[in-house]
Design a protein around this motif. Sequence first.
Motif, PDB file in Angstrom:
ATOM      1  N   THR A 176       0.833  -1.204   0.000  1.00  0.00           N
ATOM      2  CA  THR A 176       0.000   0.000   0.000  1.00  0.00           C
ATOM      3  C   THR A 176       0.868   1.254   0.000  1.00  0.00           C
ATOM      4  O   THR A 176       0.578   2.232  -0.690  1.00  0.00           O
ATOM      5  N   THR A 177       1.946   1.203   0.747  1.00  0.00           N
ATOM      6  CA  THR A 177       2.848   2.349   0.767  1.00  0.00           C
ATOM      7  C   THR A 177       3.388   2.624  -0.632  1.00  0.00           C
ATOM      8  O   THR A 177       3.486   3.783  -1.060  1.00  0.00           O
ATOM      9  N   GLN A 234      -7.544   0.386   0.016  1.00  0.00           N
ATOM     10  CA  GLN A 234      -7.673  -0.908   0.690  1.00  0.00           C
ATOM     11  C   GLN A 234      -8.843  -0.890   1.680  1.00  0.00           C
ATOM     12  O   GLN A 234      -9.688  -1.773   1.672  1.00  0.00           O
TER      13      GLN A 234
END
Lengths: 393, 454, 264
Positions: free
Chosen positions: C43-44, C85
């Motif tokens: 996600t980063t 997400q």
Amino acid sequence: MAVEATTGAELILTRRSFRSFMSEVFGPLLQVFLFVVGSAVALGGVVILLAVVLRGTREDIDLLQGTITILPQVIVDGLVRGFLYATIALGYTMVYGVLEFINFAHGEIFMVGAFVGAFFGAALASSGMLTTINPILFVIAAVLLGMAVSGLLAMSVERIAYRPLRNAPRLVPLISAIGVSLVLQDVMRMIAVNTGLGFNAQFRTPDLGQPLVLAHMPIADERTIPVSVDSRSLIFIVVAILMLIGLNYLVNITKLGTAIRAVAQDRPTASLMGIDVNRVIAITFLIGGALGGAAGILFGMRVGTINPYVGFLPGLKAFTAAVLGGIGNITGAMVGGIVLGFLEAFVASYLSLFTRGQFSGASYADIVAFSILILILIFRPSGLLGEVVAQKV
Amino acid sequence: MATDNRQVDQPASLWTQLRTMAGRGPAPYVLILAYAAIVSALLLVNPTTGLGTDMVVVLFLLLMFVIYRAPTILAFKLTLGTILLAVVMPVFGVLNPFYIDVVTKAGMFAALALGLNVVVGFAGLLDLGYVAFFAVGAYLWGIFSTPQISNIVSGMEPLHGSWFWLFLAIGLAVGAFFGVLLGLPVLRLRGDYLAIVTLGLGEVIRVLATNLDRPINITNGAQGIKDIGRPPLFIEPVFQAFGITISQVQEYRLYFYFLVLLVLALTVFVVHRLNNSRIGRAWTAIREDETAAIAMGIPLVRMKLLAFAVGASFAGTMGVIFSALQTFINPPTFDLLRSIGILSMVILGGMGSIPGTILGAVIVTLLDLQLLPRIASELAALQRRGVPIPAWFDPAQYQRLLFGLLLIIMMIFRPEGLLPEDRRRQELHHDEPEPAPVSKTVKPAAESAQSAEG
Amino acid sequence: MALLEAKHITKQFGGLTAVNDVSLTVEAGSIVSVIGPNGAGKTTFFNVLTGIYKPTKGTIIFDGKDITGLRPDQITALGICRTFQNIRLFNAMTVLENVLVGMHTRLHAGLWQILFGTPSVRAEERASLERARELLRFVNLDHQRNQLARNLPYGDQRRLEIARALASSPKLILLDEPTAGMNPQETAEATNLIRRLRDELGITVVLIEHDMRVVMTISERITVLDYGTKIAEGLPEEIRSNPRVIEAYLGKGAAAHGVERVEG
Ligand SMILES: Nc1ncnc2c1ncn2[C@@H]1O[C@H](COP(=O)(O)OP(=O)(O)OP(=O)(O)O)[C@@H](O)[C@H]1O
Ligand SMILES: [Mg+2]
């Protein structure tokens, strides 16, 4: 237990824990002390430099001499303002730490503390005890009383007006807090006006003694002027330092302090670890409120007259101090308070002097405080001591 | 007594029955006309000042609300509303000056609150220093229309009252300019920080207004500015044509009443247009979730600045009107309490809701200027007659308490406000095929859309 | 031609290196997966690509332009859009309005045009409504268009996020765990929808996904992250049998076991 066998080890243990004890309790104060000295030296240097530069612009007085003459007084003033903001800022910062919420009504908690002292003084006066009571006893009793009332008040406010809103969007509890602050102002006004204390309430105290002369400063022609601290400022500083020590002990050493820090770091996890989060939050409000109340007493004692709206500006500036130091950070709040207090004291005293009274320092000091708030938030929102945290997405 | 039980059994159905009866066919028209006739008659026949008239004025304003919500055709609403506001109220105002002043103030605050609603309600930016822009507008006209201007621009004479009209526009521009100027540094901040910083900025403006009498006397400091210019009257011939002679004071009263009404209407129009555009949607998105909004391509800072500037420009214009209306301004006029008062109007009515905000402004202004003082004087009268009411209990003096309780109670029990924003507007405006003429109003359209989906 | 080239991306939070020197090339018109255990930095990585975080190191080339350090809205305007997400819809807005918000960068009405209600603004509004409905039909949500986003069932919310992202007419769409929390049937539908994004709309897709069946059926290439580092990259079959990947997912013992099985 095999006590004898382990004596040696225990001794080391206690010695080590004593050292860590000292560093946890006094370490933050050392930092505060460094900032006090740093601020005083830096700002003192700046004004002296300015005085030298601007010396030619005034024929009527010797600017440099004038600057130096009032400097000690300004530093004392800075200290008092600094500790005032620091003690109030602690309330903001602790609550922010556990809830990420700006307790807008904290300035009014402080104001209520001041009024408690005024009522106390008035009650003693009407029973004739004010002249006979031991001044030290009076100060201790007033501070404790103010702490109790303000602490309990802060706790009830949390219970009534904030807890039901804990999971609402951010602005909702903030607006509620604004409401609380207005309500407290008017309720206190109602009480003060109708109990004979009056809107502008006198804070009566026993005779707290003469100014303490620290030194005699030579000025021109072999004359000297005394450098003194008035007793109320001295009481202010001493009590504030004692409270900061107490708070550091409470937060860094005790089990309760650990619980508070745990909740501040990660509320859900702390709750899973069996910490009663609601109780910890209530106690945080209690402690913050008590500090605010004590600050109110000291403030009222020093200024002599208070009204129900006196909480607003110190509250706002203390919030500035908390942000300046890094909101959520306890040492930061103290440091931020000190720095802001010094800056304000210097602006308040020297702006008029340097601009030939064209700009009133006392009024523009407020503007300086807010400008600092804005600049800090823009350029270093994490404050002097805070860590930079990216928001998780 | 026998019906009692049945009522307990089905209270809802009885209520629904009544509602459908009142909302069907010609019934709403008849009911509303009757209501309007009775209230107008009461106002015009007995234009005294007192508790009774207070109530009738409240009923009059409530009537506006009823008309807004009623299931009638738009033309009927507009005609009736115009008659009531443009004829009945002014005539009553000539007979009794007190209430029309209150209504004028209410209109002014409604326009101000609508501006704040753009910032707080649409874009979700809690601005506690909103009154700063109001102050800027007020001081702008205050300085230029009085000898203060000679202190700043030497040799410049105070402007003639007819400049007022131009200054309405200049106030708008200056308000917007200050909005951008103050917004630019602070709009990157997170919501709660923004609140405190705007509060600080509001205080800074007030401190400046208090202290800028030195080194140059710009604002005349704490004494404030008096004898502020007013626009020249031009409605006199109209009255003379009808054979009515009224005093200049009364004329100004009507003049400002109509002016405020006009500006309010314009404000509603502008805010409504914006809200139903890509800009309004971007604001709501920012309010809902900044991160998602920027990831969807909305330039956060620009959109926030726009909201700030739009809100501030309304405040600037209203400031110009306010100073001309009052002819006197001083720094305490623009304190934090004023900002919070306006905020509580928005919150009471419903953040983000245009009719809600107007409703909130009317309620708070009425309470503040009319009902609380009235209750206070009635209490005092009772007290003189020996009813044991404590002497200190003067509701008119406890504005802060009122606003404060209002904020807390609304936040705890009804954070969406009395009249929450209508979130189904897309279907009302473009989406559905043109509804049949009779149902071409707010309510039925919504219902028909629902049933179409069903 | 490579549509997206991320070169040596590193992202640190204080002392923690969440993404460590990761490079990724995405060909136009492909479907690429990024997989890895929890906390691997997937996600980063998306947040860096979309401008939410500035990379500590590295450059990102999109469509021939260097987009490193641009703001998220600028990047979206250039043609990258994403889903989240943990679903981030505009809850108090209707389904239709959510999609309209997504269109923001593609609309041009300015303040004054809106105030005066010029014909061009009206035409644009009408066209955007049409397009929004079209997108809603594409994800099969048109019947829900007047619901508030918060009232939609979970699966619908995921699809609405996709429709909202599509509204910005992206060339590249980044999907962060699009099938998380779905039952097998919903997952199959979602997989189908993802494929249609590419096949019918011609949009390049990069997705983060934990469901291996989804990953293996639709991805043309797979990149594996572990502790912020890229540990493997290749075709699905290659990844499936890569011992380092198995180790990262199942631990050392399993890796040895898996390798044995492959050999045996
Ligand atoms: N804003 C932040 N500040 C500090 N640390 C962060 C931040 N965002 C992510 N991290 C850390 O970076 C690491 C990678 O997180 P990331 O969310 O990218 O993992 P992920 O691969 O998406 O995991 P998952 O499969 O659980 O979604 C984690 O250790 C996380 O705690
Ligand atoms: Mg993730």
